[in-house]
Design a protein around this motif. Structure first.
Motif, PDB file in Angstrom:
ATOM      1  N   PRO A 277       0.823  -1.215   0.000  1.00 44.91           N
ATOM      2  CA  PRO A 277       0.000   0.000   0.000  1.00 44.91           C
ATOM      3  C   PRO A 277       0.857   1.265   0.000  1.00 44.91           C
ATOM      4  O   PRO A 277       1.972   1.272   0.520  1.00 44.91           O
ATOM      5  CB  PRO A 277      -0.795  -0.103   1.302  1.00 44.91           C
ATOM      6  N   ILE A 278       0.317   2.307  -0.579  1.00 50.98           N
ATOM      7  CA  ILE A 278       1.016   3.586  -0.658  1.00 50.98           C
ATOM      8  C   ILE A 278       0.803   4.359   0.641  1.00 50.98           C
ATOM      9  O   ILE A 278      -0.331   4.544   1.083  1.00 50.98           O
ATOM     10  CB  ILE A 278       0.490   4.397  -1.860  1.00 50.98           C
ATOM     11  N   MET A 279       1.894   4.807   1.241  1.00 55.39           N
ATOM     12  CA  MET A 279       1.822   5.605   2.461  1.00 55.39           C
ATOM     13  C   MET A 279       1.690   7.069   2.062  1.00 55.39           C
ATOM     14  O   MET A 279       2.424   7.566   1.212  1.00 55.39           O
ATOM     15  CB  MET A 279       3.084   5.412   3.302  1.00 55.39           C
ATOM     16  N   LEU A 280       0.716   7.745   2.668  1.00 59.27           N
ATOM     17  CA  LEU A 280       0.449   9.144   2.376  1.00 59.27           C
ATOM     18  C   LEU A 280       0.526   9.975   3.648  1.00 59.27           C
ATOM     19  O   LEU A 280       0.365   9.450   4.757  1.00 59.27           O
ATOM     20  CB  LEU A 280      -0.941   9.292   1.757  1.00 59.27           C
ATOM     21  N   MET A 281       0.741  11.273   3.456  1.00 62.81           N
ATOM     22  CA  MET A 281       0.772  12.205   4.582  1.00 62.81           C
ATOM     23  C   MET A 281      -0.048  13.433   4.197  1.00 62.81           C
ATOM     24  O   MET A 281       0.000  13.895   3.052  1.00 62.81           O
ATOM     25  CB  MET A 281       2.209  12.629   4.884  1.00 62.81           C
ATOM     26  N   ILE A 282      -0.797  13.949   5.162  1.00 63.84           N
ATOM     27  CA  ILE A 282      -1.472  15.233   5.009  1.00 63.84           C
ATOM     28  C   ILE A 282      -0.917  16.132   6.100  1.00 63.84           C
ATOM     29  O   ILE A 282      -0.905  15.764   7.283  1.00 63.84           O
ATOM     30  CB  ILE A 282      -3.006  15.095   5.132  1.00 63.84           C
ATOM     31  N   ALA A 283      -0.428  17.294   5.699  1.00 69.79           N
ATOM     32  CA  ALA A 283       0.207  18.213   6.641  1.00 69.79           C
ATOM     33  C   ALA A 283       0.021  19.648   6.149  1.00 69.79           C
ATOM     34  O   ALA A 283      -0.501  19.894   5.057  1.00 69.79           O
ATOM     35  CB  ALA A 283       1.698  17.888   6.765  1.00 69.79           C
ATOM     36  N   ASP A 284       0.460  20.576   6.981  1.00 64.62           N
ATOM     37  CA  ASP A 284       0.531  21.995   6.633  1.00 64.62           C
ATOM     38  C   ASP A 284      -0.802  22.540   6.105  1.00 64.62           C
ATOM     39  O   ASP A 284      -1.837  22.312   6.700  1.00 64.62           O
ATOM     40  CB  ASP A 284       1.684  22.253   5.649  1.00 64.62           C
ATOM     41  N   ASN A 285      -0.754  23.254   4.973  1.00 62.24           N
ATOM     42  CA  ASN A 285      -1.964  23.898   4.445  1.00 62.24           C
ATOM     43  C   ASN A 285      -3.041  22.894   4.073  1.00 62.24           C
ATOM     44  O   ASN A 285      -4.230  23.180   4.211  1.00 62.24           O
ATOM     45  CB  ASN A 285      -1.625  24.785   3.242  1.00 62.24           C
ATOM     46  N   ALA A 286      -2.640  21.721   3.584  1.00 63.22           N
ATOM     47  CA  ALA A 286      -3.633  20.699   3.214  1.00 63.22           C
ATOM     48  C   ALA A 286      -4.405  20.248   4.449  1.00 63.22           C
ATOM     49  O   ALA A 286      -5.625  20.105   4.415  1.00 63.22           O
ATOM     50  CB  ALA A 286      -2.954  19.510   2.541  1.00 63.22           C
ATOM     51  N   ALA A 287      -3.694  20.032   5.559  1.00 66.06           N
ATOM     52  CA  ALA A 287      -4.353  19.623   6.810  1.00 66.06           C
ATOM     53  C   ALA A 287      -5.266  20.737   7.315  1.00 66.06           C
ATOM     54  O   ALA A 287      -6.400  20.482   7.724  1.00 66.06           O
ATOM     55  CB  ALA A 287      -3.314  19.249   7.863  1.00 66.06           C
ATOM     56  N   LEU A 288      -4.777  21.953   7.274  1.00 66.54           N
ATOM     57  CA  LEU A 288      -5.567  23.097   7.732  1.00 66.54           C
ATOM     58  C   LEU A 288      -6.834  23.258   6.896  1.00 66.54           C
ATOM     59  O   LEU A 288      -7.927  23.458   7.434  1.00 66.54           O
ATOM     60  CB  LEU A 288      -4.722  24.366   7.683  1.00 66.54           C
ATOM     61  N   SER A 289      -6.713  23.156   5.580  1.00 68.02           N
ATOM     62  CA  SER A 289      -7.877  23.282   4.703  1.00 68.02           C
ATOM     63  C   SER A 289      -8.920  22.202   4.990  1.00 68.02           C
ATOM     64  O   SER A 289     -10.124  22.487   5.050  1.00 68.02           O
ATOM     65  CB  SER A 289      -7.446  23.188   3.236  1.00 68.02           C
ATOM     66  N   LEU A 290      -8.454  20.983   5.163  1.00 67.13           N
ATOM     67  CA  LEU A 290      -9.373  19.868   5.442  1.00 67.13           C
ATOM     68  C   LEU A 290     -10.058  20.055   6.793  1.00 67.13           C
ATOM     69  O   LEU A 290     -11.274  19.904   6.915  1.00 67.13           O
ATOM     70  CB  LEU A 290      -8.596  18.546   5.400  1.00 67.13           C
ATOM     71  N   PHE A 291      -9.297  20.414   7.807  1.00 62.93           N
ATOM     72  CA  PHE A 291      -9.844  20.611   9.141  1.00 62.93           C
ATOM     73  C   PHE A 291     -10.824  21.782   9.177  1.00 62.93           C
ATOM     74  O   PHE A 291     -11.866  21.715   9.834  1.00 62.93           O
ATOM     75  CB  PHE A 291      -8.697  20.826  10.135  1.00 62.93           C
ATOM     76  N   ASN A 292     -10.501  22.850   8.447  1.00 66.53           N
ATOM     77  CA  ASN A 292     -11.347  24.054   8.448  1.00 66.53           C
ATOM     78  C   ASN A 292     -12.743  23.819   7.880  1.00 66.53           C
ATOM     79  O   ASN A 292     -13.657  24.607   8.146  1.00 66.53           O
ATOM     80  CB  ASN A 292     -10.663  25.189   7.697  1.00 66.53           C
ATOM     81  N   ILE A 293     -12.931  22.763   7.113  1.00 67.87           N
ATOM     82  CA  ILE A 293     -14.262  22.436   6.588  1.00 67.87           C
ATOM     83  C   ILE A 293     -15.268  22.285   7.729  1.00 67.87           C
ATOM     84  O   ILE A 293     -16.435  22.605   7.590  1.00 67.87           O
ATOM     85  CB  ILE A 293     -14.219  21.135   5.740  1.00 67.87           C
ATOM     86  N   TYR A 294     -14.777  21.855   8.893  1.00 68.38           N
ATOM     87  CA  TYR A 294     -15.664  21.537  10.022  1.00 68.38           C
ATOM     88  C   TYR A 294     -15.697  22.655  11.068  1.00 68.38           C
ATOM     89  O   TYR A 294     -16.326  22.506  12.108  1.00 68.38           O
ATOM     90  CB  TYR A 294     -15.234  20.204  10.650  1.00 68.38           C
ATOM     91  N   LEU A 295     -15.058  23.767  10.779  1.00 65.20           N
ATOM     92  CA  LEU A 295     -15.104  24.936  11.679  1.00 65.20           C
ATOM     93  C   LEU A 295     -16.063  25.971  11.131  1.00 65.20           C
ATOM     94  O   LEU A 295     -16.094  26.239   9.926  1.00 65.20           O
ATOM     95  CB  LEU A 295     -13.717  25.569  11.807  1.00 65.20           C
ATOM     96  N   SER A 296     -16.882  26.538  12.014  1.00 67.75           N
ATOM     97  CA  SER A 296     -17.778  27.616  11.568  1.00 67.75           C
ATOM     98  C   SER A 296     -17.819  28.718  12.609  1.00 67.75           C
ATOM     99  O   SER A 296     -17.421  28.561  13.714  1.00 67.75           O
ATOM    100  CB  SER A 296     -19.186  27.079  11.323  1.00 67.75           C
TER     101      SER A 296
END
Length: 170
Positions: A151-170
């Motif tokens: 399997p391919i190992m992936l990482m989400i960090a920095d701006n990508a992590a922030l963008s994904l997390f911000n979807i759930y902030l209002s």
């Protein structure tokens, strides 16, 4: 700002609020019958895994996630995520809820933030198609494979992590 996880009802497009908490024995036992994975099995029973259950306000289990966090690591490892049978694309063509994987990855980012690991998460893509999805839609980057052809190992960090997390902030 308020953090509110949600999934999308496939029939209406409505956002369905979801709470994510530590899994109970009853949550895990509910997977024995129709889920793809028995969450009481030895495979997922490793006590070092933190298991969480995502539920609607009515108590319907939407997903389960297993996360590994160690003091020495600089990230939270997402060991396994599973959608309930009516939304699992491997088990049904017409999913009840959408965006479950995104939500459970965002929750992993929250665990990483809460533990001082700056929102960094890593995980394996089960298929090449999923790897392409995570890279294209979530900004993941390929890190390495644990074994050749594995399997391919992936990482989400920095701006990508922030963008994904911000979807759930209002």
């Amino acid at each position: 700002m308020v953090l509110q996880y949600f999934v999308t009802a496939s029939d209406t497009g409505n956002k369905i609020p979801v709470d994510i908490d530590k899994s109970t024995s009853a949550d895990l036992a509910a997977t024995k019958e129709s889920w793809q994975t028995d969450w009481t099995s030895e495979f997922i029973g490793d006590p070092a895994l933190e298991k969480y259950t995502a539920k609607t306000e009515s108590g319907e289990i939407i997903a389960l996630g297993a996360y590994r966090e160690t003091e020495a690591s600089m990230f939270v490892y997402i060991e396994y995520i599973e959608s309930h049978p009516e939304s699992n694309p491997t088990l049904t063509a017409n999913r009840k809820y959408l965006d479950i994987g995104r939500m459970m990855i965002a929750f992993g980012i929250q665990l990483s933030i809460d533990s001082g690991k700056n929102g960094v998460v890593t995980f394996e893509a089960k298929t090449d198609e999923l790897a392409k999805h995570y890279i294209r839609d979530f900004g993941a980057i390929q890190v390495f494979a644990k074994q050749s052809g594995g399997p391919i190992m992936l990482m989400i960090a920095d701006n990508a992590a922030l963008s994904l997390f911000n979807i759930y902030l209002s």
